[in-house]
Design a protein around this motif. Structure first.
Motif, short mmCIF file in Angstrom:
data_model
loop_
_atom_site.label_atom_id
_atom_site.label_comp_id
_atom_site.label_asym_id
_atom_site.label_seq_id
_atom_site.Cartn_x
_atom_site.Cartn_y
_atom_site.Cartn_z
N ASP A 1 0.83 -1.20 0.00
CA ASP A 1 0.00 0.00 0.00
C ASP A 1 0.87 1.26 0.00
N TYR A 2 1.98 1.22 0.75
CA TYR A 2 2.88 2.37 0.81
C TYR A 2 3.47 2.64 -0.57
N VAL A 3 3.90 1.58 -1.26
CA VAL A 3 4.48 1.74 -2.59
C VAL A 3 3.42 2.23 -3.58
N GLN A 4 2.22 1.68 -3.48
CA GLN A 4 1.16 2.09 -4.40
C GLN A 4 0.82 3.56 -4.22
N LYS A 5 0.80 4.03 -2.98
CA LYS A 5 0.52 5.45 -2.74
C LYS A 5 1.63 6.33 -3.33
N ALA A 6 2.86 5.84 -3.29
CA ALA A 6 3.97 6.60 -3.88
C ALA A 6 3.81 6.68 -5.39
N ILE A 7 3.38 5.58 -6.01
CA ILE A 7 3.15 5.57 -7.46
C ILE A 7 2.03 6.55 -7.82
N GLU A 8 0.98 6.54 -7.03
CA GLU A 8 -0.14 7.44 -7.29
C GLU A 8 0.28 8.90 -7.11
N TYR A 9 1.13 9.14 -6.12
CA TYR A 9 1.65 10.51 -5.90
C TYR A 9 2.45 10.95 -7.12
N TYR A 10 3.28 10.05 -7.65
CA TYR A 10 4.08 10.35 -8.84
C TYR A 10 3.18 10.63 -10.04
N ASP A 11 2.17 9.80 -10.25
CA ASP A 11 1.27 9.99 -11.39
C ASP A 11 0.53 11.33 -11.28
N ARG A 12 0.27 11.74 -10.07
CA ARG A 12 -0.51 12.97 -9.85
C ARG A 12 0.37 14.22 -9.84
N GLU A 13 1.56 14.14 -9.20
CA GLU A 13 2.37 15.34 -8.97
C GLU A 13 3.60 15.44 -9.87
N GLY A 14 4.00 14.31 -10.48
CA GLY A 14 5.19 14.34 -11.33
C GLY A 14 6.45 13.95 -10.58
N LEU A 15 7.54 13.76 -11.35
CA LEU A 15 8.79 13.24 -10.79
C LEU A 15 9.45 14.22 -9.82
N GLU A 16 9.53 15.48 -10.20
CA GLU A 16 10.25 16.45 -9.35
C GLU A 16 9.62 16.54 -7.96
N ALA A 17 8.30 16.63 -7.93
CA ALA A 17 7.61 16.73 -6.63
C ALA A 17 7.76 15.43 -5.84
N THR A 18 7.74 14.30 -6.54
CA THR A 18 7.89 13.00 -5.86
C THR A 18 9.27 12.89 -5.22
N VAL A 19 10.30 13.28 -5.96
CA VAL A 19 11.66 13.23 -5.42
C VAL A 19 11.77 14.14 -4.20
N ALA A 20 11.21 15.33 -4.29
CA ALA A 20 11.30 16.27 -3.17
C ALA A 20 10.58 15.75 -1.93
N TYR A 21 9.37 15.25 -2.12
CA TYR A 21 8.59 14.81 -0.95
C TYR A 21 9.17 13.55 -0.33
N TYR A 22 9.49 12.56 -1.15
CA TYR A 22 9.92 11.28 -0.58
C TYR A 22 11.39 11.28 -0.13
N ASN A 23 12.10 12.36 -0.41
CA ASN A 23 13.42 12.53 0.20
C ASN A 23 13.33 13.29 1.52
N SER A 24 12.12 13.69 1.90
CA SER A 24 11.92 14.42 3.16
C SER A 24 11.50 13.45 4.26
N GLN A 25 11.73 13.87 5.50
CA GLN A 25 11.35 13.03 6.63
C GLN A 25 9.84 12.92 6.78
N ASP A 26 9.10 13.83 6.16
CA ASP A 26 7.65 13.77 6.25
C ASP A 26 7.11 12.50 5.60
N SER A 27 7.87 11.93 4.66
CA SER A 27 7.39 10.75 3.95
C SER A 27 7.66 9.45 4.70
N VAL A 28 8.52 9.51 5.72
CA VAL A 28 8.89 8.30 6.45
C VAL A 28 7.77 7.90 7.39
N ASP A 29 7.38 6.65 7.31
CA ASP A 29 6.29 6.13 8.14
C ASP A 29 6.82 4.95 8.95
N GLY A 30 7.38 5.25 10.13
CA GLY A 30 8.00 4.18 10.92
C GLY A 30 9.19 3.60 10.18
#
Length: 687
Positions: free
Chosen positions: A569-598
């Motif tokens: 589910d975590y990976v699928q949400k990341a794919i959906e985020y990429y499809d919606r926001e694009g690569l640049e936004a995905t790289v920025a968000y998922y390189n941040s600590q806000d994206s870490v879930d445990g």
């Protein structure tokens, strides 16, 4: 005369029997000799052809295979057999006298003649006369040797020209294979020869490959100047300049720092490719500024001798430097060698040194009782000047689990010097918390900390629980004094001296004030806190008890009921985020600590060049080719598997080391290829 003839006949039958056994073991091998017919050669020419054939065999097969073949009686050619020695004039091959393999060349011919002749040898070779063992007669006889030097190795053989009156003492029966020391040394010498012929880059690449590994024998190449492990075929995680604190590598590099051009040996407790502790014998050679090293598994007796040697070095250190320096050194991490550490007892049986459990210092060893009731301290206190062995249960500093330990204790100048080794089987590695109810285990862990405080006092309790020896899986203690000031926290020691009431979670929850409400009955508090594996925030359930004015607390991280589904589910949400926001936004968000879930975070890879784009936990992987990544076991192609991920996704399983305790954990990765990118995340379980 008849008796001499009979002895010779029996001896020849024995040699024939050995050759028959060798033939069964090796099949119809051919002895490398000159292509010229032996009938057309005189004795000297035939001897030289035999040596030339051996060198051709070495050039074609390498040193390891040469040692293996010419260490067998099948390689003999009439009265001729091969002798190979390294640059330090250590015998690598001499099948009639295999018990000398690994020893000095002068043991073959006393008086230093062979060593001198080797020093003067060249690639063209030369002849000299000396005594030799004629295996056809069992006698030491005058012989004519031919010796050639190639790649720093001396190859020689001999022929005989008469008899001596003095017979050689009968050697032990030759065995079909060389001993382990000779094979390991040959393996290292072969690596040095490869380095000389192919250069550093090619040699490092080869010995970092699975192809170079021979069972449990792999090569390490260490650069002392940069303190970098360039090659480690068995254990990929050792490679690199930032890996020298991994496992027992610190102790190994101490040994490497003392390496010379002459082979140095050490008996140690090492581990296998599946990380089981075993006795090992390590050799290291310094060549061209680099240390080349390998090892092999030895008998348990070697560990016992290594233990006694470790203790004897401690007594020698004491004799040379005095008590104060000895106490200081053997209370320091520098004194540890793998599982070996010294505990030192004063003349009054009071601990004065213990680098693993410093809380014992100042206590009487006679009061130490094992968990099974054994009065092990009283037994150790009976140590004599001759030394004694004592067996008992004791926590292993590597696994932090009680295992059977065998300790050598000797009384020297009134003091007791002691060290030991662990003889546990596989069952000892079963962690008691693995199948326990985490809530119950948390309460038990805290109660045991309180009992230790009541038994040993505040100072000893603080010393123990501020060390990693107190970790039990994800459990560790944090404790506060009567004013709610941290006095214990082994995971985040920077908190010691601060007020827990000032602790606020990233979500704004005043967790410190809640924990400070602890009562004698105990309370539970749920909050976000760094996980000891990822050091990233995860939901934690803490238990705190107020005792004697102090707060004793620990906790656990509740597991997701279905981690596989959660990961997907975590990976699928990341794919959906990429499809919606694009690569640049995905790289920025998922390189941040806000994206870490445990323990869940995204590792995103370019599916074409394999370069990492996102990794919020280990930023060094960004820009690195995922295909270079390996697991804890040599050759485990984790990166290749990630790169090959299909669009439908698949699971990848591999071993990795706990970031705080070096425990072996299993990580499960879900990898999916999508739009030219590879999306991955995962979770871990304890092995």
């Amino acid at each position: 005369m008849m008796r001499d003839s009979m002895n010779r006949y029996i001896g020849m039958l024995g040699i024939a029997a050995i050759l028959c056994l060798a033939l069964v073991a090796y099949g119809d091998s051919r002895i490398p000799v000159s292509t010229t017919s032996a009938q057309d050669m005189d004795a000297d020419a035939l001897t030289k052809a035999y040596v030339d054939g051996a060198m051709e065999y070495y050039a074609d097969r390498g040193l390891g295979k040469t040692v293996e073949f010419y260490g067998n009686p099948l390689s003999w050619h009439g009265e001729r057999y091969l002798i190979v020695a390294d640059a330090g004039t250590h015998v690598l091959v001499s099948s009639p006298l295999i018990y000398l393999n690994g020893g000095g060349i002068d043991a073959l011919v006393p008086g230093g003649q062979l060593g001198g002749e080797i020093d003067g040898a060249t690639q063209q070779g030369h002849w000299f006369d000396a005594e030799g063992l004629n295996m056809l007669t069992g006698q030491r006889e005058p012989a004519r040797y031919f010796v050639v030097v190639e790649d720093g190795l001396a190859f020689m053989s001999l022929r005989f020209s008469g008899e001596l009156d003095t017979p050689l003492p009968a050697p032990p029966t030759p065995t079909p294979e060389p001993d382990d020391d000779a094979i390991t040394l040959a393996y290292v010498m072969d690596a040095i020869a490869r380095y000389e012929s192919d250069g550093l880059d090619a040699t490092v690449a080869y010995y970092n490959s699975e192809e170079s590994v021979q069972g449990e024998r792999g090569l390490r190449i260490y650069d002392p100047e940069s303190q970098t492990m360039l090659a480690s075929g068995l254990f990929p995680l050792e490679r690199g300049e930032d890996r020298l604190s991994f496992g027992t590598l610190v102790d190994l590099t101490k040994f490497f720092d003392g390496a010379t051009a002459e082979a140095q040996w050490r008996d140690v407790v090492g581990h296998t490719r599946d990380f089981q502790d075993v006795p090992k014998r390590v050799v290291a050679i310094l060549h061209d500024g680099l240390v080349f090293s390998s090892s092999h598994i030895t008998l348990q007796e070697n560990v016992a001798e290594a233990t006694k040697h470790y203790v004897s070095r401690a007594t020698a250190f004491y004799d040379e430097n005095g008590l104060e320096a000895t106490v200081e050194y053997y209370n320091s991490p520098e004194s540890l060698e793998g599982n070996f550490y010294l505990f030192l007892i004063g003349a009054d049986d009071i601990y004065v040194a213990h680098p693993i459990f410093p809380h014992l210092i100042g206590t009487d060893i006679k009061d130490v009782v094992g968990s099974d009731g054994q009065e092990l301290g009283r037994e150790i206190a009976q140590a004599t000047g001759e030394g004694i062995w004592v067996e008992y249960l004791w926590p292993n500093p590597i696994t932090r689990v009680e295992e059977q330990k065998t300790t050598w204790a000797i009384r020297h100048d009134g003091l007791i010097f002691a060290s030991g080794y662990y003889t546990a089987g596989d069952e000892a590695f079963a962690t008691p918390w693995k199948d326990a109810d985490p809530r119950e285990y948390t309460v038990d862990y805290v109660n045991r900390a309180i009992e230790r405080y009541k038994r040993d006092g505040l100072k000893a309790m603080k010393a123990y629980y501020n060390s990693v020896a107190s970790f039990e899986g994800q459990w560790y203690l944090f404790a506060m004094d009567e004013n709610d000031i941290y006095i214990v926290h082994s995971l985040l020691p920077r908190l010691i001296g601060t007020d827990i009431k000032d602790m606020v979670g990233s979500d704004g929850f005043e967790l410190g004030k809640e924990i400070a409400k602890a009562t004698e009955e105990g309370i539970w508090v749920e909050y976000l806190w760094p996980h000891p594996v990822t050091l990233k925030e995860a939901p934690k359930l803490g238990y705190a008890v107020r005792h004697d004015g102090l707060i004793f607390a620990s906790g656990y991280y509740p597991e997701v009921e279905d981690p596989e589904a959660y990961t997907k589910d975590y990976v699928q949400k990341a794919i959906e985020y990429y499809d919606r926001e694009g690569l640049e936004a995905t790289v920025a968000y998922y390189n941040s600590q806000d994206s870490v879930d445990g323990q869940w975070y995204l590792y995103l890879i370019d599916g074409t060049d394999g370069l990492g784009l996102v990794h919020p936990v280990i930023s060094l992987t960004i820009g690195r080719d995922v295909r270079t990544l390996e697991g804890l076991i040599a050759g485990e192609p984790v990166g290749e598997l990630i790169y090959d991920a299909p669009e439908e996704g698949y699971w990848i399983q591999f071993l990795f080391a706990h970031s705080q305790t070096s425990e072996t954990l299993t990580r499960y990765i879900w990898a999916v290829r999508h739009d030219g990118l590879i999306f991955t995340s995962g979770y871990f379980n304890e092995e």
